[in-house]
Design a protein around this motif. Structure first.
Motif, mmCIF file in Angstrom:
data_model
loop_
_atom_site.group_PDB
_atom_site.id
_atom_site.type_symbol
_atom_site.label_atom_id
_atom_site.label_comp_id
_atom_site.label_asym_id
_atom_site.label_seq_id
_atom_site.Cartn_x
_atom_site.Cartn_y
_atom_site.Cartn_z
ATOM 1 N N TRP A 35 21.031 -120.326 -63.454
ATOM 2 C CA TRP A 35 19.995 -120.514 -64.473
ATOM 3 C C TRP A 35 18.825 -119.556 -64.218
ATOM 4 O O TRP A 35 18.402 -119.379 -63.074
ATOM 5 C CB TRP A 35 19.470 -121.944 -64.444
ATOM 6 N N GLN A 37 14.850 -118.125 -65.819
ATOM 7 C CA GLN A 37 13.691 -118.313 -66.680
ATOM 8 C C GLN A 37 13.185 -116.936 -67.071
ATOM 9 O O GLN A 37 13.088 -116.047 -66.216
ATOM 10 C CB GLN A 37 12.595 -119.075 -65.920
ATOM 11 N N LYS A 39 9.944 -115.083 -69.224
ATOM 12 C CA LYS A 39 8.706 -115.130 -69.989
ATOM 13 C C LYS A 39 8.574 -113.851 -70.785
ATOM 14 O O LYS A 39 9.155 -112.814 -70.400
ATOM 15 C CB LYS A 39 7.525 -115.357 -69.046
ATOM 16 N N LEU A 47 16.378 -119.224 -61.112
ATOM 17 C CA LEU A 47 15.888 -120.556 -60.756
ATOM 18 C C LEU A 47 16.897 -121.321 -59.890
ATOM 19 O O LEU A 47 16.553 -121.897 -58.866
ATOM 20 C CB LEU A 47 15.667 -121.388 -62.030
ATOM 21 N N ASP A 82 5.793 -123.442 -67.403
ATOM 22 C CA ASP A 82 7.233 -123.560 -67.639
ATOM 23 C C ASP A 82 7.621 -123.233 -69.076
ATOM 24 O O ASP A 82 8.826 -123.204 -69.388
ATOM 25 C CB ASP A 82 7.718 -124.974 -67.319
ATOM 26 N N ALA A 84 8.805 -121.105 -71.639
ATOM 27 C CA ALA A 84 9.542 -119.856 -71.466
ATOM 28 C C ALA A 84 10.910 -120.023 -72.111
ATOM 29 O O ALA A 84 11.203 -121.067 -72.720
ATOM 30 C CB ALA A 84 9.706 -119.552 -69.973
ATOM 31 N N TYR A 86 15.044 -120.044 -71.285
ATOM 32 C CA TYR A 86 15.952 -120.294 -70.175
ATOM 33 C C TYR A 86 17.368 -119.870 -70.560
ATOM 34 O O TYR A 86 17.823 -120.150 -71.672
ATOM 35 C CB TYR A 86 15.911 -121.777 -69.793
#
Lengths: 107, 119
Positions: A35, A37, A39, A47, A82, A84, A86
């Protein structure tokens, strides 16, 4: 190619909420699921690797579970940083493939 | 701490070759157990794995690009490179380099290079 399908494609949530994102593989990938993340304007950041192992430096509010074809990313208590997009990614079979992404927005 | 720094042009003409380089620092490109690879992201879209190479030169590529792509590793310079031939507007994207491992994922990423294919 293994198709990775994430749901939902987007969600709205509030700070403090528990958020769950799912990722389904078109065939079994064991636990070769990761996984990320991302931005806006930035590179993705790892992650979770191996379905459930927390990457060094990642807050413990993030967790992953699953094996085979069905996987989940959970954010226990959503924080402002958080918000963002994914992505899940499989590395069981070449070509490695990504899910289409889940955008987590502020409610 | 392992870091990746990308370099290369941001504008490429149609039918020409896209070339990008990623410099590895904070670790040895030839002693690591993982692969070195590239991913791209078209504007407003998701991530596409392009391919990766071990430091010894053993590489694997996305079949959708295989006929046009080459990833090479230069251990003497601690660099690995992407070459994409015969580009079209569809190759316009942000290109990222990364460390890649089948179990540990893509742990380290470059900063990204926006490449536009236009005359």
């Amino acid at each position: 190619d293994i198709k990775m399908t994430q749901s939902p494609s987007s969600l709205s949530a509030s700070v403090g909420d528990r958020v769950t994102i799912t990722c389904r593989a078109s065939q079994s990938i064991s636990r070769h699921l990761h996984w990320y993340q991302q931005k806006p304007g930035k590179a993705p950041s790892l992650l979770i690797y191996g379905a459930s192992s927390l990457q060094s430096g990642v807050p413990s509010r993030f967790s992953g579970s699953g094996s085979g074809t069905d996987f989940t990313l959970t954010i226990r208590s959503l924080q402002p940083e958080d918000f963002a997009t994914y992505f899940c990614q499989q590395s069981d079979s070449s070509p490695w493939t990504f899910g289409q992404g889940t955008k987590v927005e502020i409610k | 701490q392992l870091q990746l720094q990308q370099s290369g042009p941001g504008l490429v003409k149609p039918s020409e070759t896209l070339s990008l380089t990623c410099t590895v620092s904070g670790g040895s490109i030839s002693s690591s157990t993982f692969y070195w690879g590239w991913i791209r992201q078209p504007p407003g879209k998701g991530l596409e794995w392009i391919g990766s190479s071990y430091y010894s030169g053993s590489a694997h590529y996305n079949p959708s690009l295989k006929s046009r792509v080459t990833i090479s590793v230069d251990t003497s310079k601690s660099q690995f490179s992407l070459r994409l031939d015969s580009v079209t507007a569809a190759d316009t994207a942000v290109y990222y380099c990364s460390s890649q491992d089948y179990f540990y994922g893509m742990a380290v990423w470059g900063q990204g290079t926006t490449v536009t294919v236009s005359s």
